[in-house]
Design a protein around this motif. Structure first.
Motif, PDB file in Angstrom:
ATOM      1  N   ALA A 191       0.829  -1.208   0.000  1.00 23.23           N
ATOM      2  CA  ALA A 191       0.000   0.000   0.000  1.00 23.23           C
ATOM      3  C   ALA A 191       0.864   1.259   0.000  1.00 23.23           C
ATOM      4  O   ALA A 191       1.877   1.332   0.705  1.00 23.23           O
ATOM      5  N   LEU A 192       0.457   2.246  -0.767  1.00 22.58           N
ATOM      6  CA  LEU A 192       1.051   3.570  -0.673  1.00 22.58           C
ATOM      7  C   LEU A 192       0.562   4.217   0.616  1.00 22.58           C
ATOM      8  O   LEU A 192      -0.567   3.982   1.051  1.00 22.58           O
ATOM      9  N   ALA A 193       1.400   5.033   1.233  1.00 23.77           N
ATOM     10  CA  ALA A 193       0.996   5.731   2.447  1.00 23.77           C
ATOM     11  C   ALA A 193       1.549   7.149   2.389  1.00 23.77           C
ATOM     12  O   ALA A 193       2.752   7.343   2.189  1.00 23.77           O
ATOM     13  N   GLY A 194       0.666   8.135   2.542  1.00 27.87           N
ATOM     14  CA  GLY A 194       1.143   9.508   2.488  1.00 27.87           C
ATOM     15  C   GLY A 194       0.011  10.507   2.485  1.00 27.87           C
ATOM     16  O   GLY A 194      -1.168  10.152   2.560  1.00 27.87           O
ATOM     17  N   SER A 195       0.382  11.745   2.351  1.00 27.23           N
ATOM     18  CA  SER A 195      -0.580  12.842   2.239  1.00 27.23           C
ATOM     19  C   SER A 195      -1.268  12.771   0.879  1.00 27.23           C
ATOM     20  O   SER A 195      -0.820  12.034  -0.020  1.00 27.23           O
ATOM     21  N   PRO A 196      -2.341  13.533   0.676  1.00 28.21           N
ATOM     22  CA  PRO A 196      -2.979  13.548  -0.643  1.00 28.21           C
ATOM     23  C   PRO A 196      -2.000  13.881  -1.769  1.00 28.21           C
ATOM     24  O   PRO A 196      -2.045  13.258  -2.836  1.00 28.21           O
ATOM     25  N   ALA A 197      -1.102  14.828  -1.531  1.00 29.42           N
ATOM     26  CA  ALA A 197      -0.136  15.200  -2.574  1.00 29.42           C
ATOM     27  C   ALA A 197       0.829  14.050  -2.861  1.00 29.42           C
ATOM     28  O   ALA A 197       1.170  13.774  -4.017  1.00 29.42           O
ATOM     29  N   THR A 198       1.274  13.364  -1.811  1.00 30.53           N
ATOM     30  CA  THR A 198       2.197  12.237  -1.992  1.00 30.53           C
ATOM     31  C   THR A 198       1.525  11.099  -2.752  1.00 30.53           C
ATOM     32  O   THR A 198       2.118  10.513  -3.674  1.00 30.53           O
ATOM     33  N   ILE A 199       0.295  10.777  -2.372  1.00 26.58           N
ATOM     34  CA  ILE A 199      -0.428   9.704  -3.066  1.00 26.58           C
ATOM     35  C   ILE A 199      -0.650  10.075  -4.525  1.00 26.58           C
ATOM     36  O   ILE A 199      -0.471   9.247  -5.427  1.00 26.58           O
ATOM     37  N   ALA A 200      -1.042  11.311  -4.786  1.00 29.34           N
ATOM     38  CA  ALA A 200      -1.244  11.760  -6.167  1.00 29.34           C
ATOM     39  C   ALA A 200       0.056  11.649  -6.961  1.00 29.34           C
ATOM     40  O   ALA A 200       0.057  11.191  -8.116  1.00 29.34           O
ATOM     41  N   ASP A 201       1.181  12.068  -6.364  1.00 29.22           N
ATOM     42  CA  ASP A 201       2.480  11.942  -7.035  1.00 29.22           C
ATOM     43  C   ASP A 201       2.757  10.490  -7.409  1.00 29.22           C
ATOM     44  O   ASP A 201       3.208  10.195  -8.517  1.00 29.22           O
ATOM     45  N   GLU A 202       2.509   9.581  -6.474  1.00 28.46           N
ATOM     46  CA  GLU A 202       2.786   8.160  -6.705  1.00 28.46           C
ATOM     47  C   GLU A 202       1.902   7.595  -7.815  1.00 28.46           C
ATOM     48  O   GLU A 202       2.374   6.880  -8.703  1.00 28.46           O
ATOM     49  N   LEU A 203       0.618   7.900  -7.774  1.00 33.20           N
ATOM     50  CA  LEU A 203      -0.296   7.357  -8.783  1.00 33.20           C
ATOM     51  C   LEU A 203       0.043   7.890 -10.171  1.00 33.20           C
ATOM     52  O   LEU A 203       0.059   7.130 -11.160  1.00 33.20           O
ATOM     53  N   ILE A 204       0.307   9.167 -10.269  1.00 31.39           N
ATOM     54  CA  ILE A 204       0.673   9.751 -11.563  1.00 31.39           C
ATOM     55  C   ILE A 204       2.002   9.174 -12.038  1.00 31.39           C
ATOM     56  O   ILE A 204       2.190   8.880 -13.223  1.00 31.39           O
ATOM     57  N   GLY A 205       2.943   8.974 -11.106  1.00 33.13           N
ATOM     58  CA  GLY A 205       4.219   8.361 -11.462  1.00 33.13           C
ATOM     59  C   GLY A 205       4.055   6.954 -11.996  1.00 33.13           C
ATOM     60  O   GLY A 205       4.705   6.563 -12.977  1.00 33.13           O
ATOM     61  N   TRP A 206       3.166   6.181 -11.365  1.00 32.93           N
ATOM     62  CA  TRP A 206       2.883   4.834 -11.866  1.00 32.93           C
ATOM     63  C   TRP A 206       2.343   4.895 -13.295  1.00 32.93           C
ATOM     64  O   TRP A 206       2.774   4.122 -14.162  1.00 32.93           O
ATOM     65  N   MET A 207       1.399   5.781 -13.544  1.00 36.62           N
ATOM     66  CA  MET A 207       0.838   5.876 -14.892  1.00 36.62           C
ATOM     67  C   MET A 207       1.906   6.285 -15.904  1.00 36.62           C
ATOM     68  O   MET A 207       1.993   5.701 -16.996  1.00 36.62           O
TER      69      MET A 207
ATOM     70  N   PRO B 105      -9.949  15.153  -4.661  1.00 32.67           N
ATOM     71  CA  PRO B 105      -9.824  16.593  -4.952  1.00 32.67           C
ATOM     72  C   PRO B 105      -8.417  16.994  -5.404  1.00 32.67           C
ATOM     73  O   PRO B 105      -8.270  17.888  -6.257  1.00 32.67           O
ATOM     74  N   GLU B 106      -7.383  16.329  -4.877  1.00 28.21           N
ATOM     75  CA  GLU B 106      -6.019  16.641  -5.292  1.00 28.21           C
ATOM     76  C   GLU B 106      -5.791  16.238  -6.750  1.00 28.21           C
ATOM     77  O   GLU B 106      -5.172  16.983  -7.531  1.00 28.21           O
ATOM     78  N   LEU B 107      -6.295  15.069  -7.135  1.00 31.82           N
ATOM     79  CA  LEU B 107      -6.164  14.633  -8.529  1.00 31.82           C
ATOM     80  C   LEU B 107      -6.939  15.563  -9.455  1.00 31.82           C
ATOM     81  O   LEU B 107      -6.478  15.888 -10.562  1.00 31.82           O
ATOM     82  N   GLN B 108      -8.119  15.998  -9.024  1.00 34.21           N
ATOM     83  CA  GLN B 108      -8.907  16.922  -9.836  1.00 34.21           C
ATOM     84  C   GLN B 108      -8.190  18.264  -9.976  1.00 34.21           C
ATOM     85  O   GLN B 108      -8.189  18.865 -11.057  1.00 34.21           O
ATOM     86  N   ARG B 109      -7.575  18.732  -8.898  1.00 44.72           N
ATOM     87  CA  ARG B 109      -6.850  19.995  -8.948  1.00 44.72           C
ATOM     88  C   ARG B 109      -5.710  19.937  -9.964  1.00 44.72           C
ATOM     89  O   ARG B 109      -5.408  20.940 -10.632  1.00 44.72           O
TER      90      ARG B 109
END
Length: 457
Positions: free
Chosen positions: A367-383, A411-415
């Motif tokens: 599992a990823l673990a982090g703030s909304p910004a960290t999780i968004a960074d990880e998901l976008i990095g995976w893609m 909301p972070e991904l939408q931003r």
């Protein structure tokens, strides 16, 4: 425009998905056998604009570890598990856009009645239904259906390919467009000249029947596939519209995604039309430190025994006999071949111990673990690094992990402009591919089974 991320939530109709985490005081998965649990979950996911709820399923019991099912019983390892198909109408009733990807196994289903069940659900959801095609991997399931042991791995895919021929004929070829009139004035519901009998006689299946359902909104539901072995990838490249891959690293996931697309192209399909989802978990906090503390708390509840029961069932190997800190070595198996390859061969720079595998399968290390910004960074990095289109998101504690994701990460991904702010109208296939694409395209093999095509028999 930035590439838009697709999101499904991954669940099972059982007590939790991560061995041991049902013990957490905030986990509510022991409510799995109530309709309210599922309708609340569906409404939460629709609030988060998820594409679908993807429900995995099994027919057998994890009885390899220790030579019996005791560890699975003690730890609620995907046991007990209820029928996922029966959840769909209730969830569809309380949502408008969320779709439902449900796992079904050709190895243990008769195609005629199975085709009717899926057509019915596609009708009741107004085209928000998908089928995740799996072939099974457990000897206990085979014995439950009266077999001595499961059909060999590659032959299961041979059977599944013939199963697809039968259901394609029923869904695509039995009723022509315009067959249904609903003409009360002339007392004609359907035109007999536009309804055709399906005849099939093959190695595994035989039928001589009309499809008993009128065409549903999508005719053939959206097709998911989750097998990643060599045969599984071939099957996905031929049949799947959406592919669910599970790689423990970005490198492995990238290789799987690339291979499936290349195989689809060789078969004359548009490789870009395959929507590929990677399995991933996310534990979210307001800060990285808060998320890490939450994950550390979850680790207290992880069941190593339960995870090894799961891994033994996946592979057919009794890992109760092995040292937890031994490095895994590849062996040929007749269950989920890819899972052994991923942990032993896919990345030669990484040697996994049995303990590490158990923690990974529990969600504790995957599992990823982090703030909304960290999780968004990880998901976008995976893609960006793997070429996947989105994620099948699993929780460790339900519904809390999904609530946090919807309230903070969405909301972070939408931003950042990588996630939708509203749903498209239409069926699931139209939501994935655009308005007017409610049916399978002409480059899909199912098109060959439409009435009047050469392969329709």
């Amino acid at each position: 425009m930035k590439k838009q991320m697709r999101l499904n939530a991954l669940d099972m109709n059982c007590v939790g998905c991560c061995p041991g985490l049902w013990l957490h005081p905030e986990d509510q998965t022991t409510r799995y056998n109530t309709l309210e649990y599922w309708t609340e979950l569906a409404q939460l996911l629709e609030r988060g604009l998820f594409d679908a709820l993807f429900i995995a399923d099994i027919f057998g019991i994890y009885d390899v570890y220790g030579g019996n099912a005791d560890a699975a019983f003690r730890n609620a390892v995907e046991f007990p598990v209820n029928d996922p198909f029966l959840l769909v109408p209730a969830m569809a009733l309380v949502t408008k856009h969320l779709s439902f990807g449900i796992t079904g196994t050709p190895t243990y289903e008769p195609p005629y009645s199975f085709a009717r069940r899926l057509s019915t659900l596609d009708h009741l959801t107004n085209g928000r239904f998908a089928w995740n095609i799996v072939t099974g991997y457990m000897d206990s399931a085979a014995r439950a259906f009266g077999q001595d042991k499961q059909i060999p791995h590659d032959e299961r895919y041979e059977l599944a390919n013939e199963f697809m021929q039968v259901v394609y004929k029923l869904w695509e070829g039995s009723w022509e467009d315009g067959a249904v009139l609903r003409d009360k004035a002339n007392r004609i519901f359907a035109r007999p000249d536009k309804i055709h009998k399906v005849r099939h006689q093959g190695k595994y299946f035989r039928t001589d029947a009309y499809h008993i359902c009128e065409p549903s909104p999508q005719r053939t539901p959206v097709l998911f596939q989750a097998g990643a072995s060599s045969k599984g990838r071939q099957f996905a490249a031929k049949h799947a519209e959406c592919v669910f891959i599970s790689g423990p690293t970005r490198k492995i996931a990238a290789g799987t995604a690339s291979d499936v697309r290349k195989q689809a192209a060789r078969l004359g399909r548009d490789p870009g039309s395959l929507v590929i989802f990677a399995g991933i978990g996310a534990v979210v906090g307001k800060t990285d430190a808060e998320a890490q503390a939450k994950l550390a708390d979850y680790h207290k509840y992880v069941s190593i025994e339960g995870s090894l029961s799961l891994f033994s069932g996946y592979t057919g190997i009794d890992f109760s006999k092995y040292d937890l800190d031994m490095p895994l070595e590849y062996v040929e198996i007749d269950a989920i071949q890819t899972i052994m390859e991923e942990f032993t061969k896919a990345d030669p720079t990484r040697r996994w111990t049995l303990r590490e595998v158990a923690l990974h399968l529990s969600g504790g290390k995957s599992a990823l673990a982090g703030s909304p910004a960290t999780i968004a960074d990880e998901l976008i990095g995976w893609m960006d690094e793997t070429g996947v289109d989105g994620f099948n998101l699993h929780y460790m504690v339900s519904p809390g992990d999904l609530v946090d994701f919807v309230d903070m990460v969405v909301p972070e991904l939408q931003r950042r402009g990588v996630y939708k702010t509203s749903y498209e109208e239409g069926t699931l296939r139209e939501k994935l591919y655009g308005k007017g694409r409610r049916y399978l395209p002409d480059d899909h093999p199912a098109a060959n089974y439409r009435y009047g095509q050469s392969l329709f028999e």
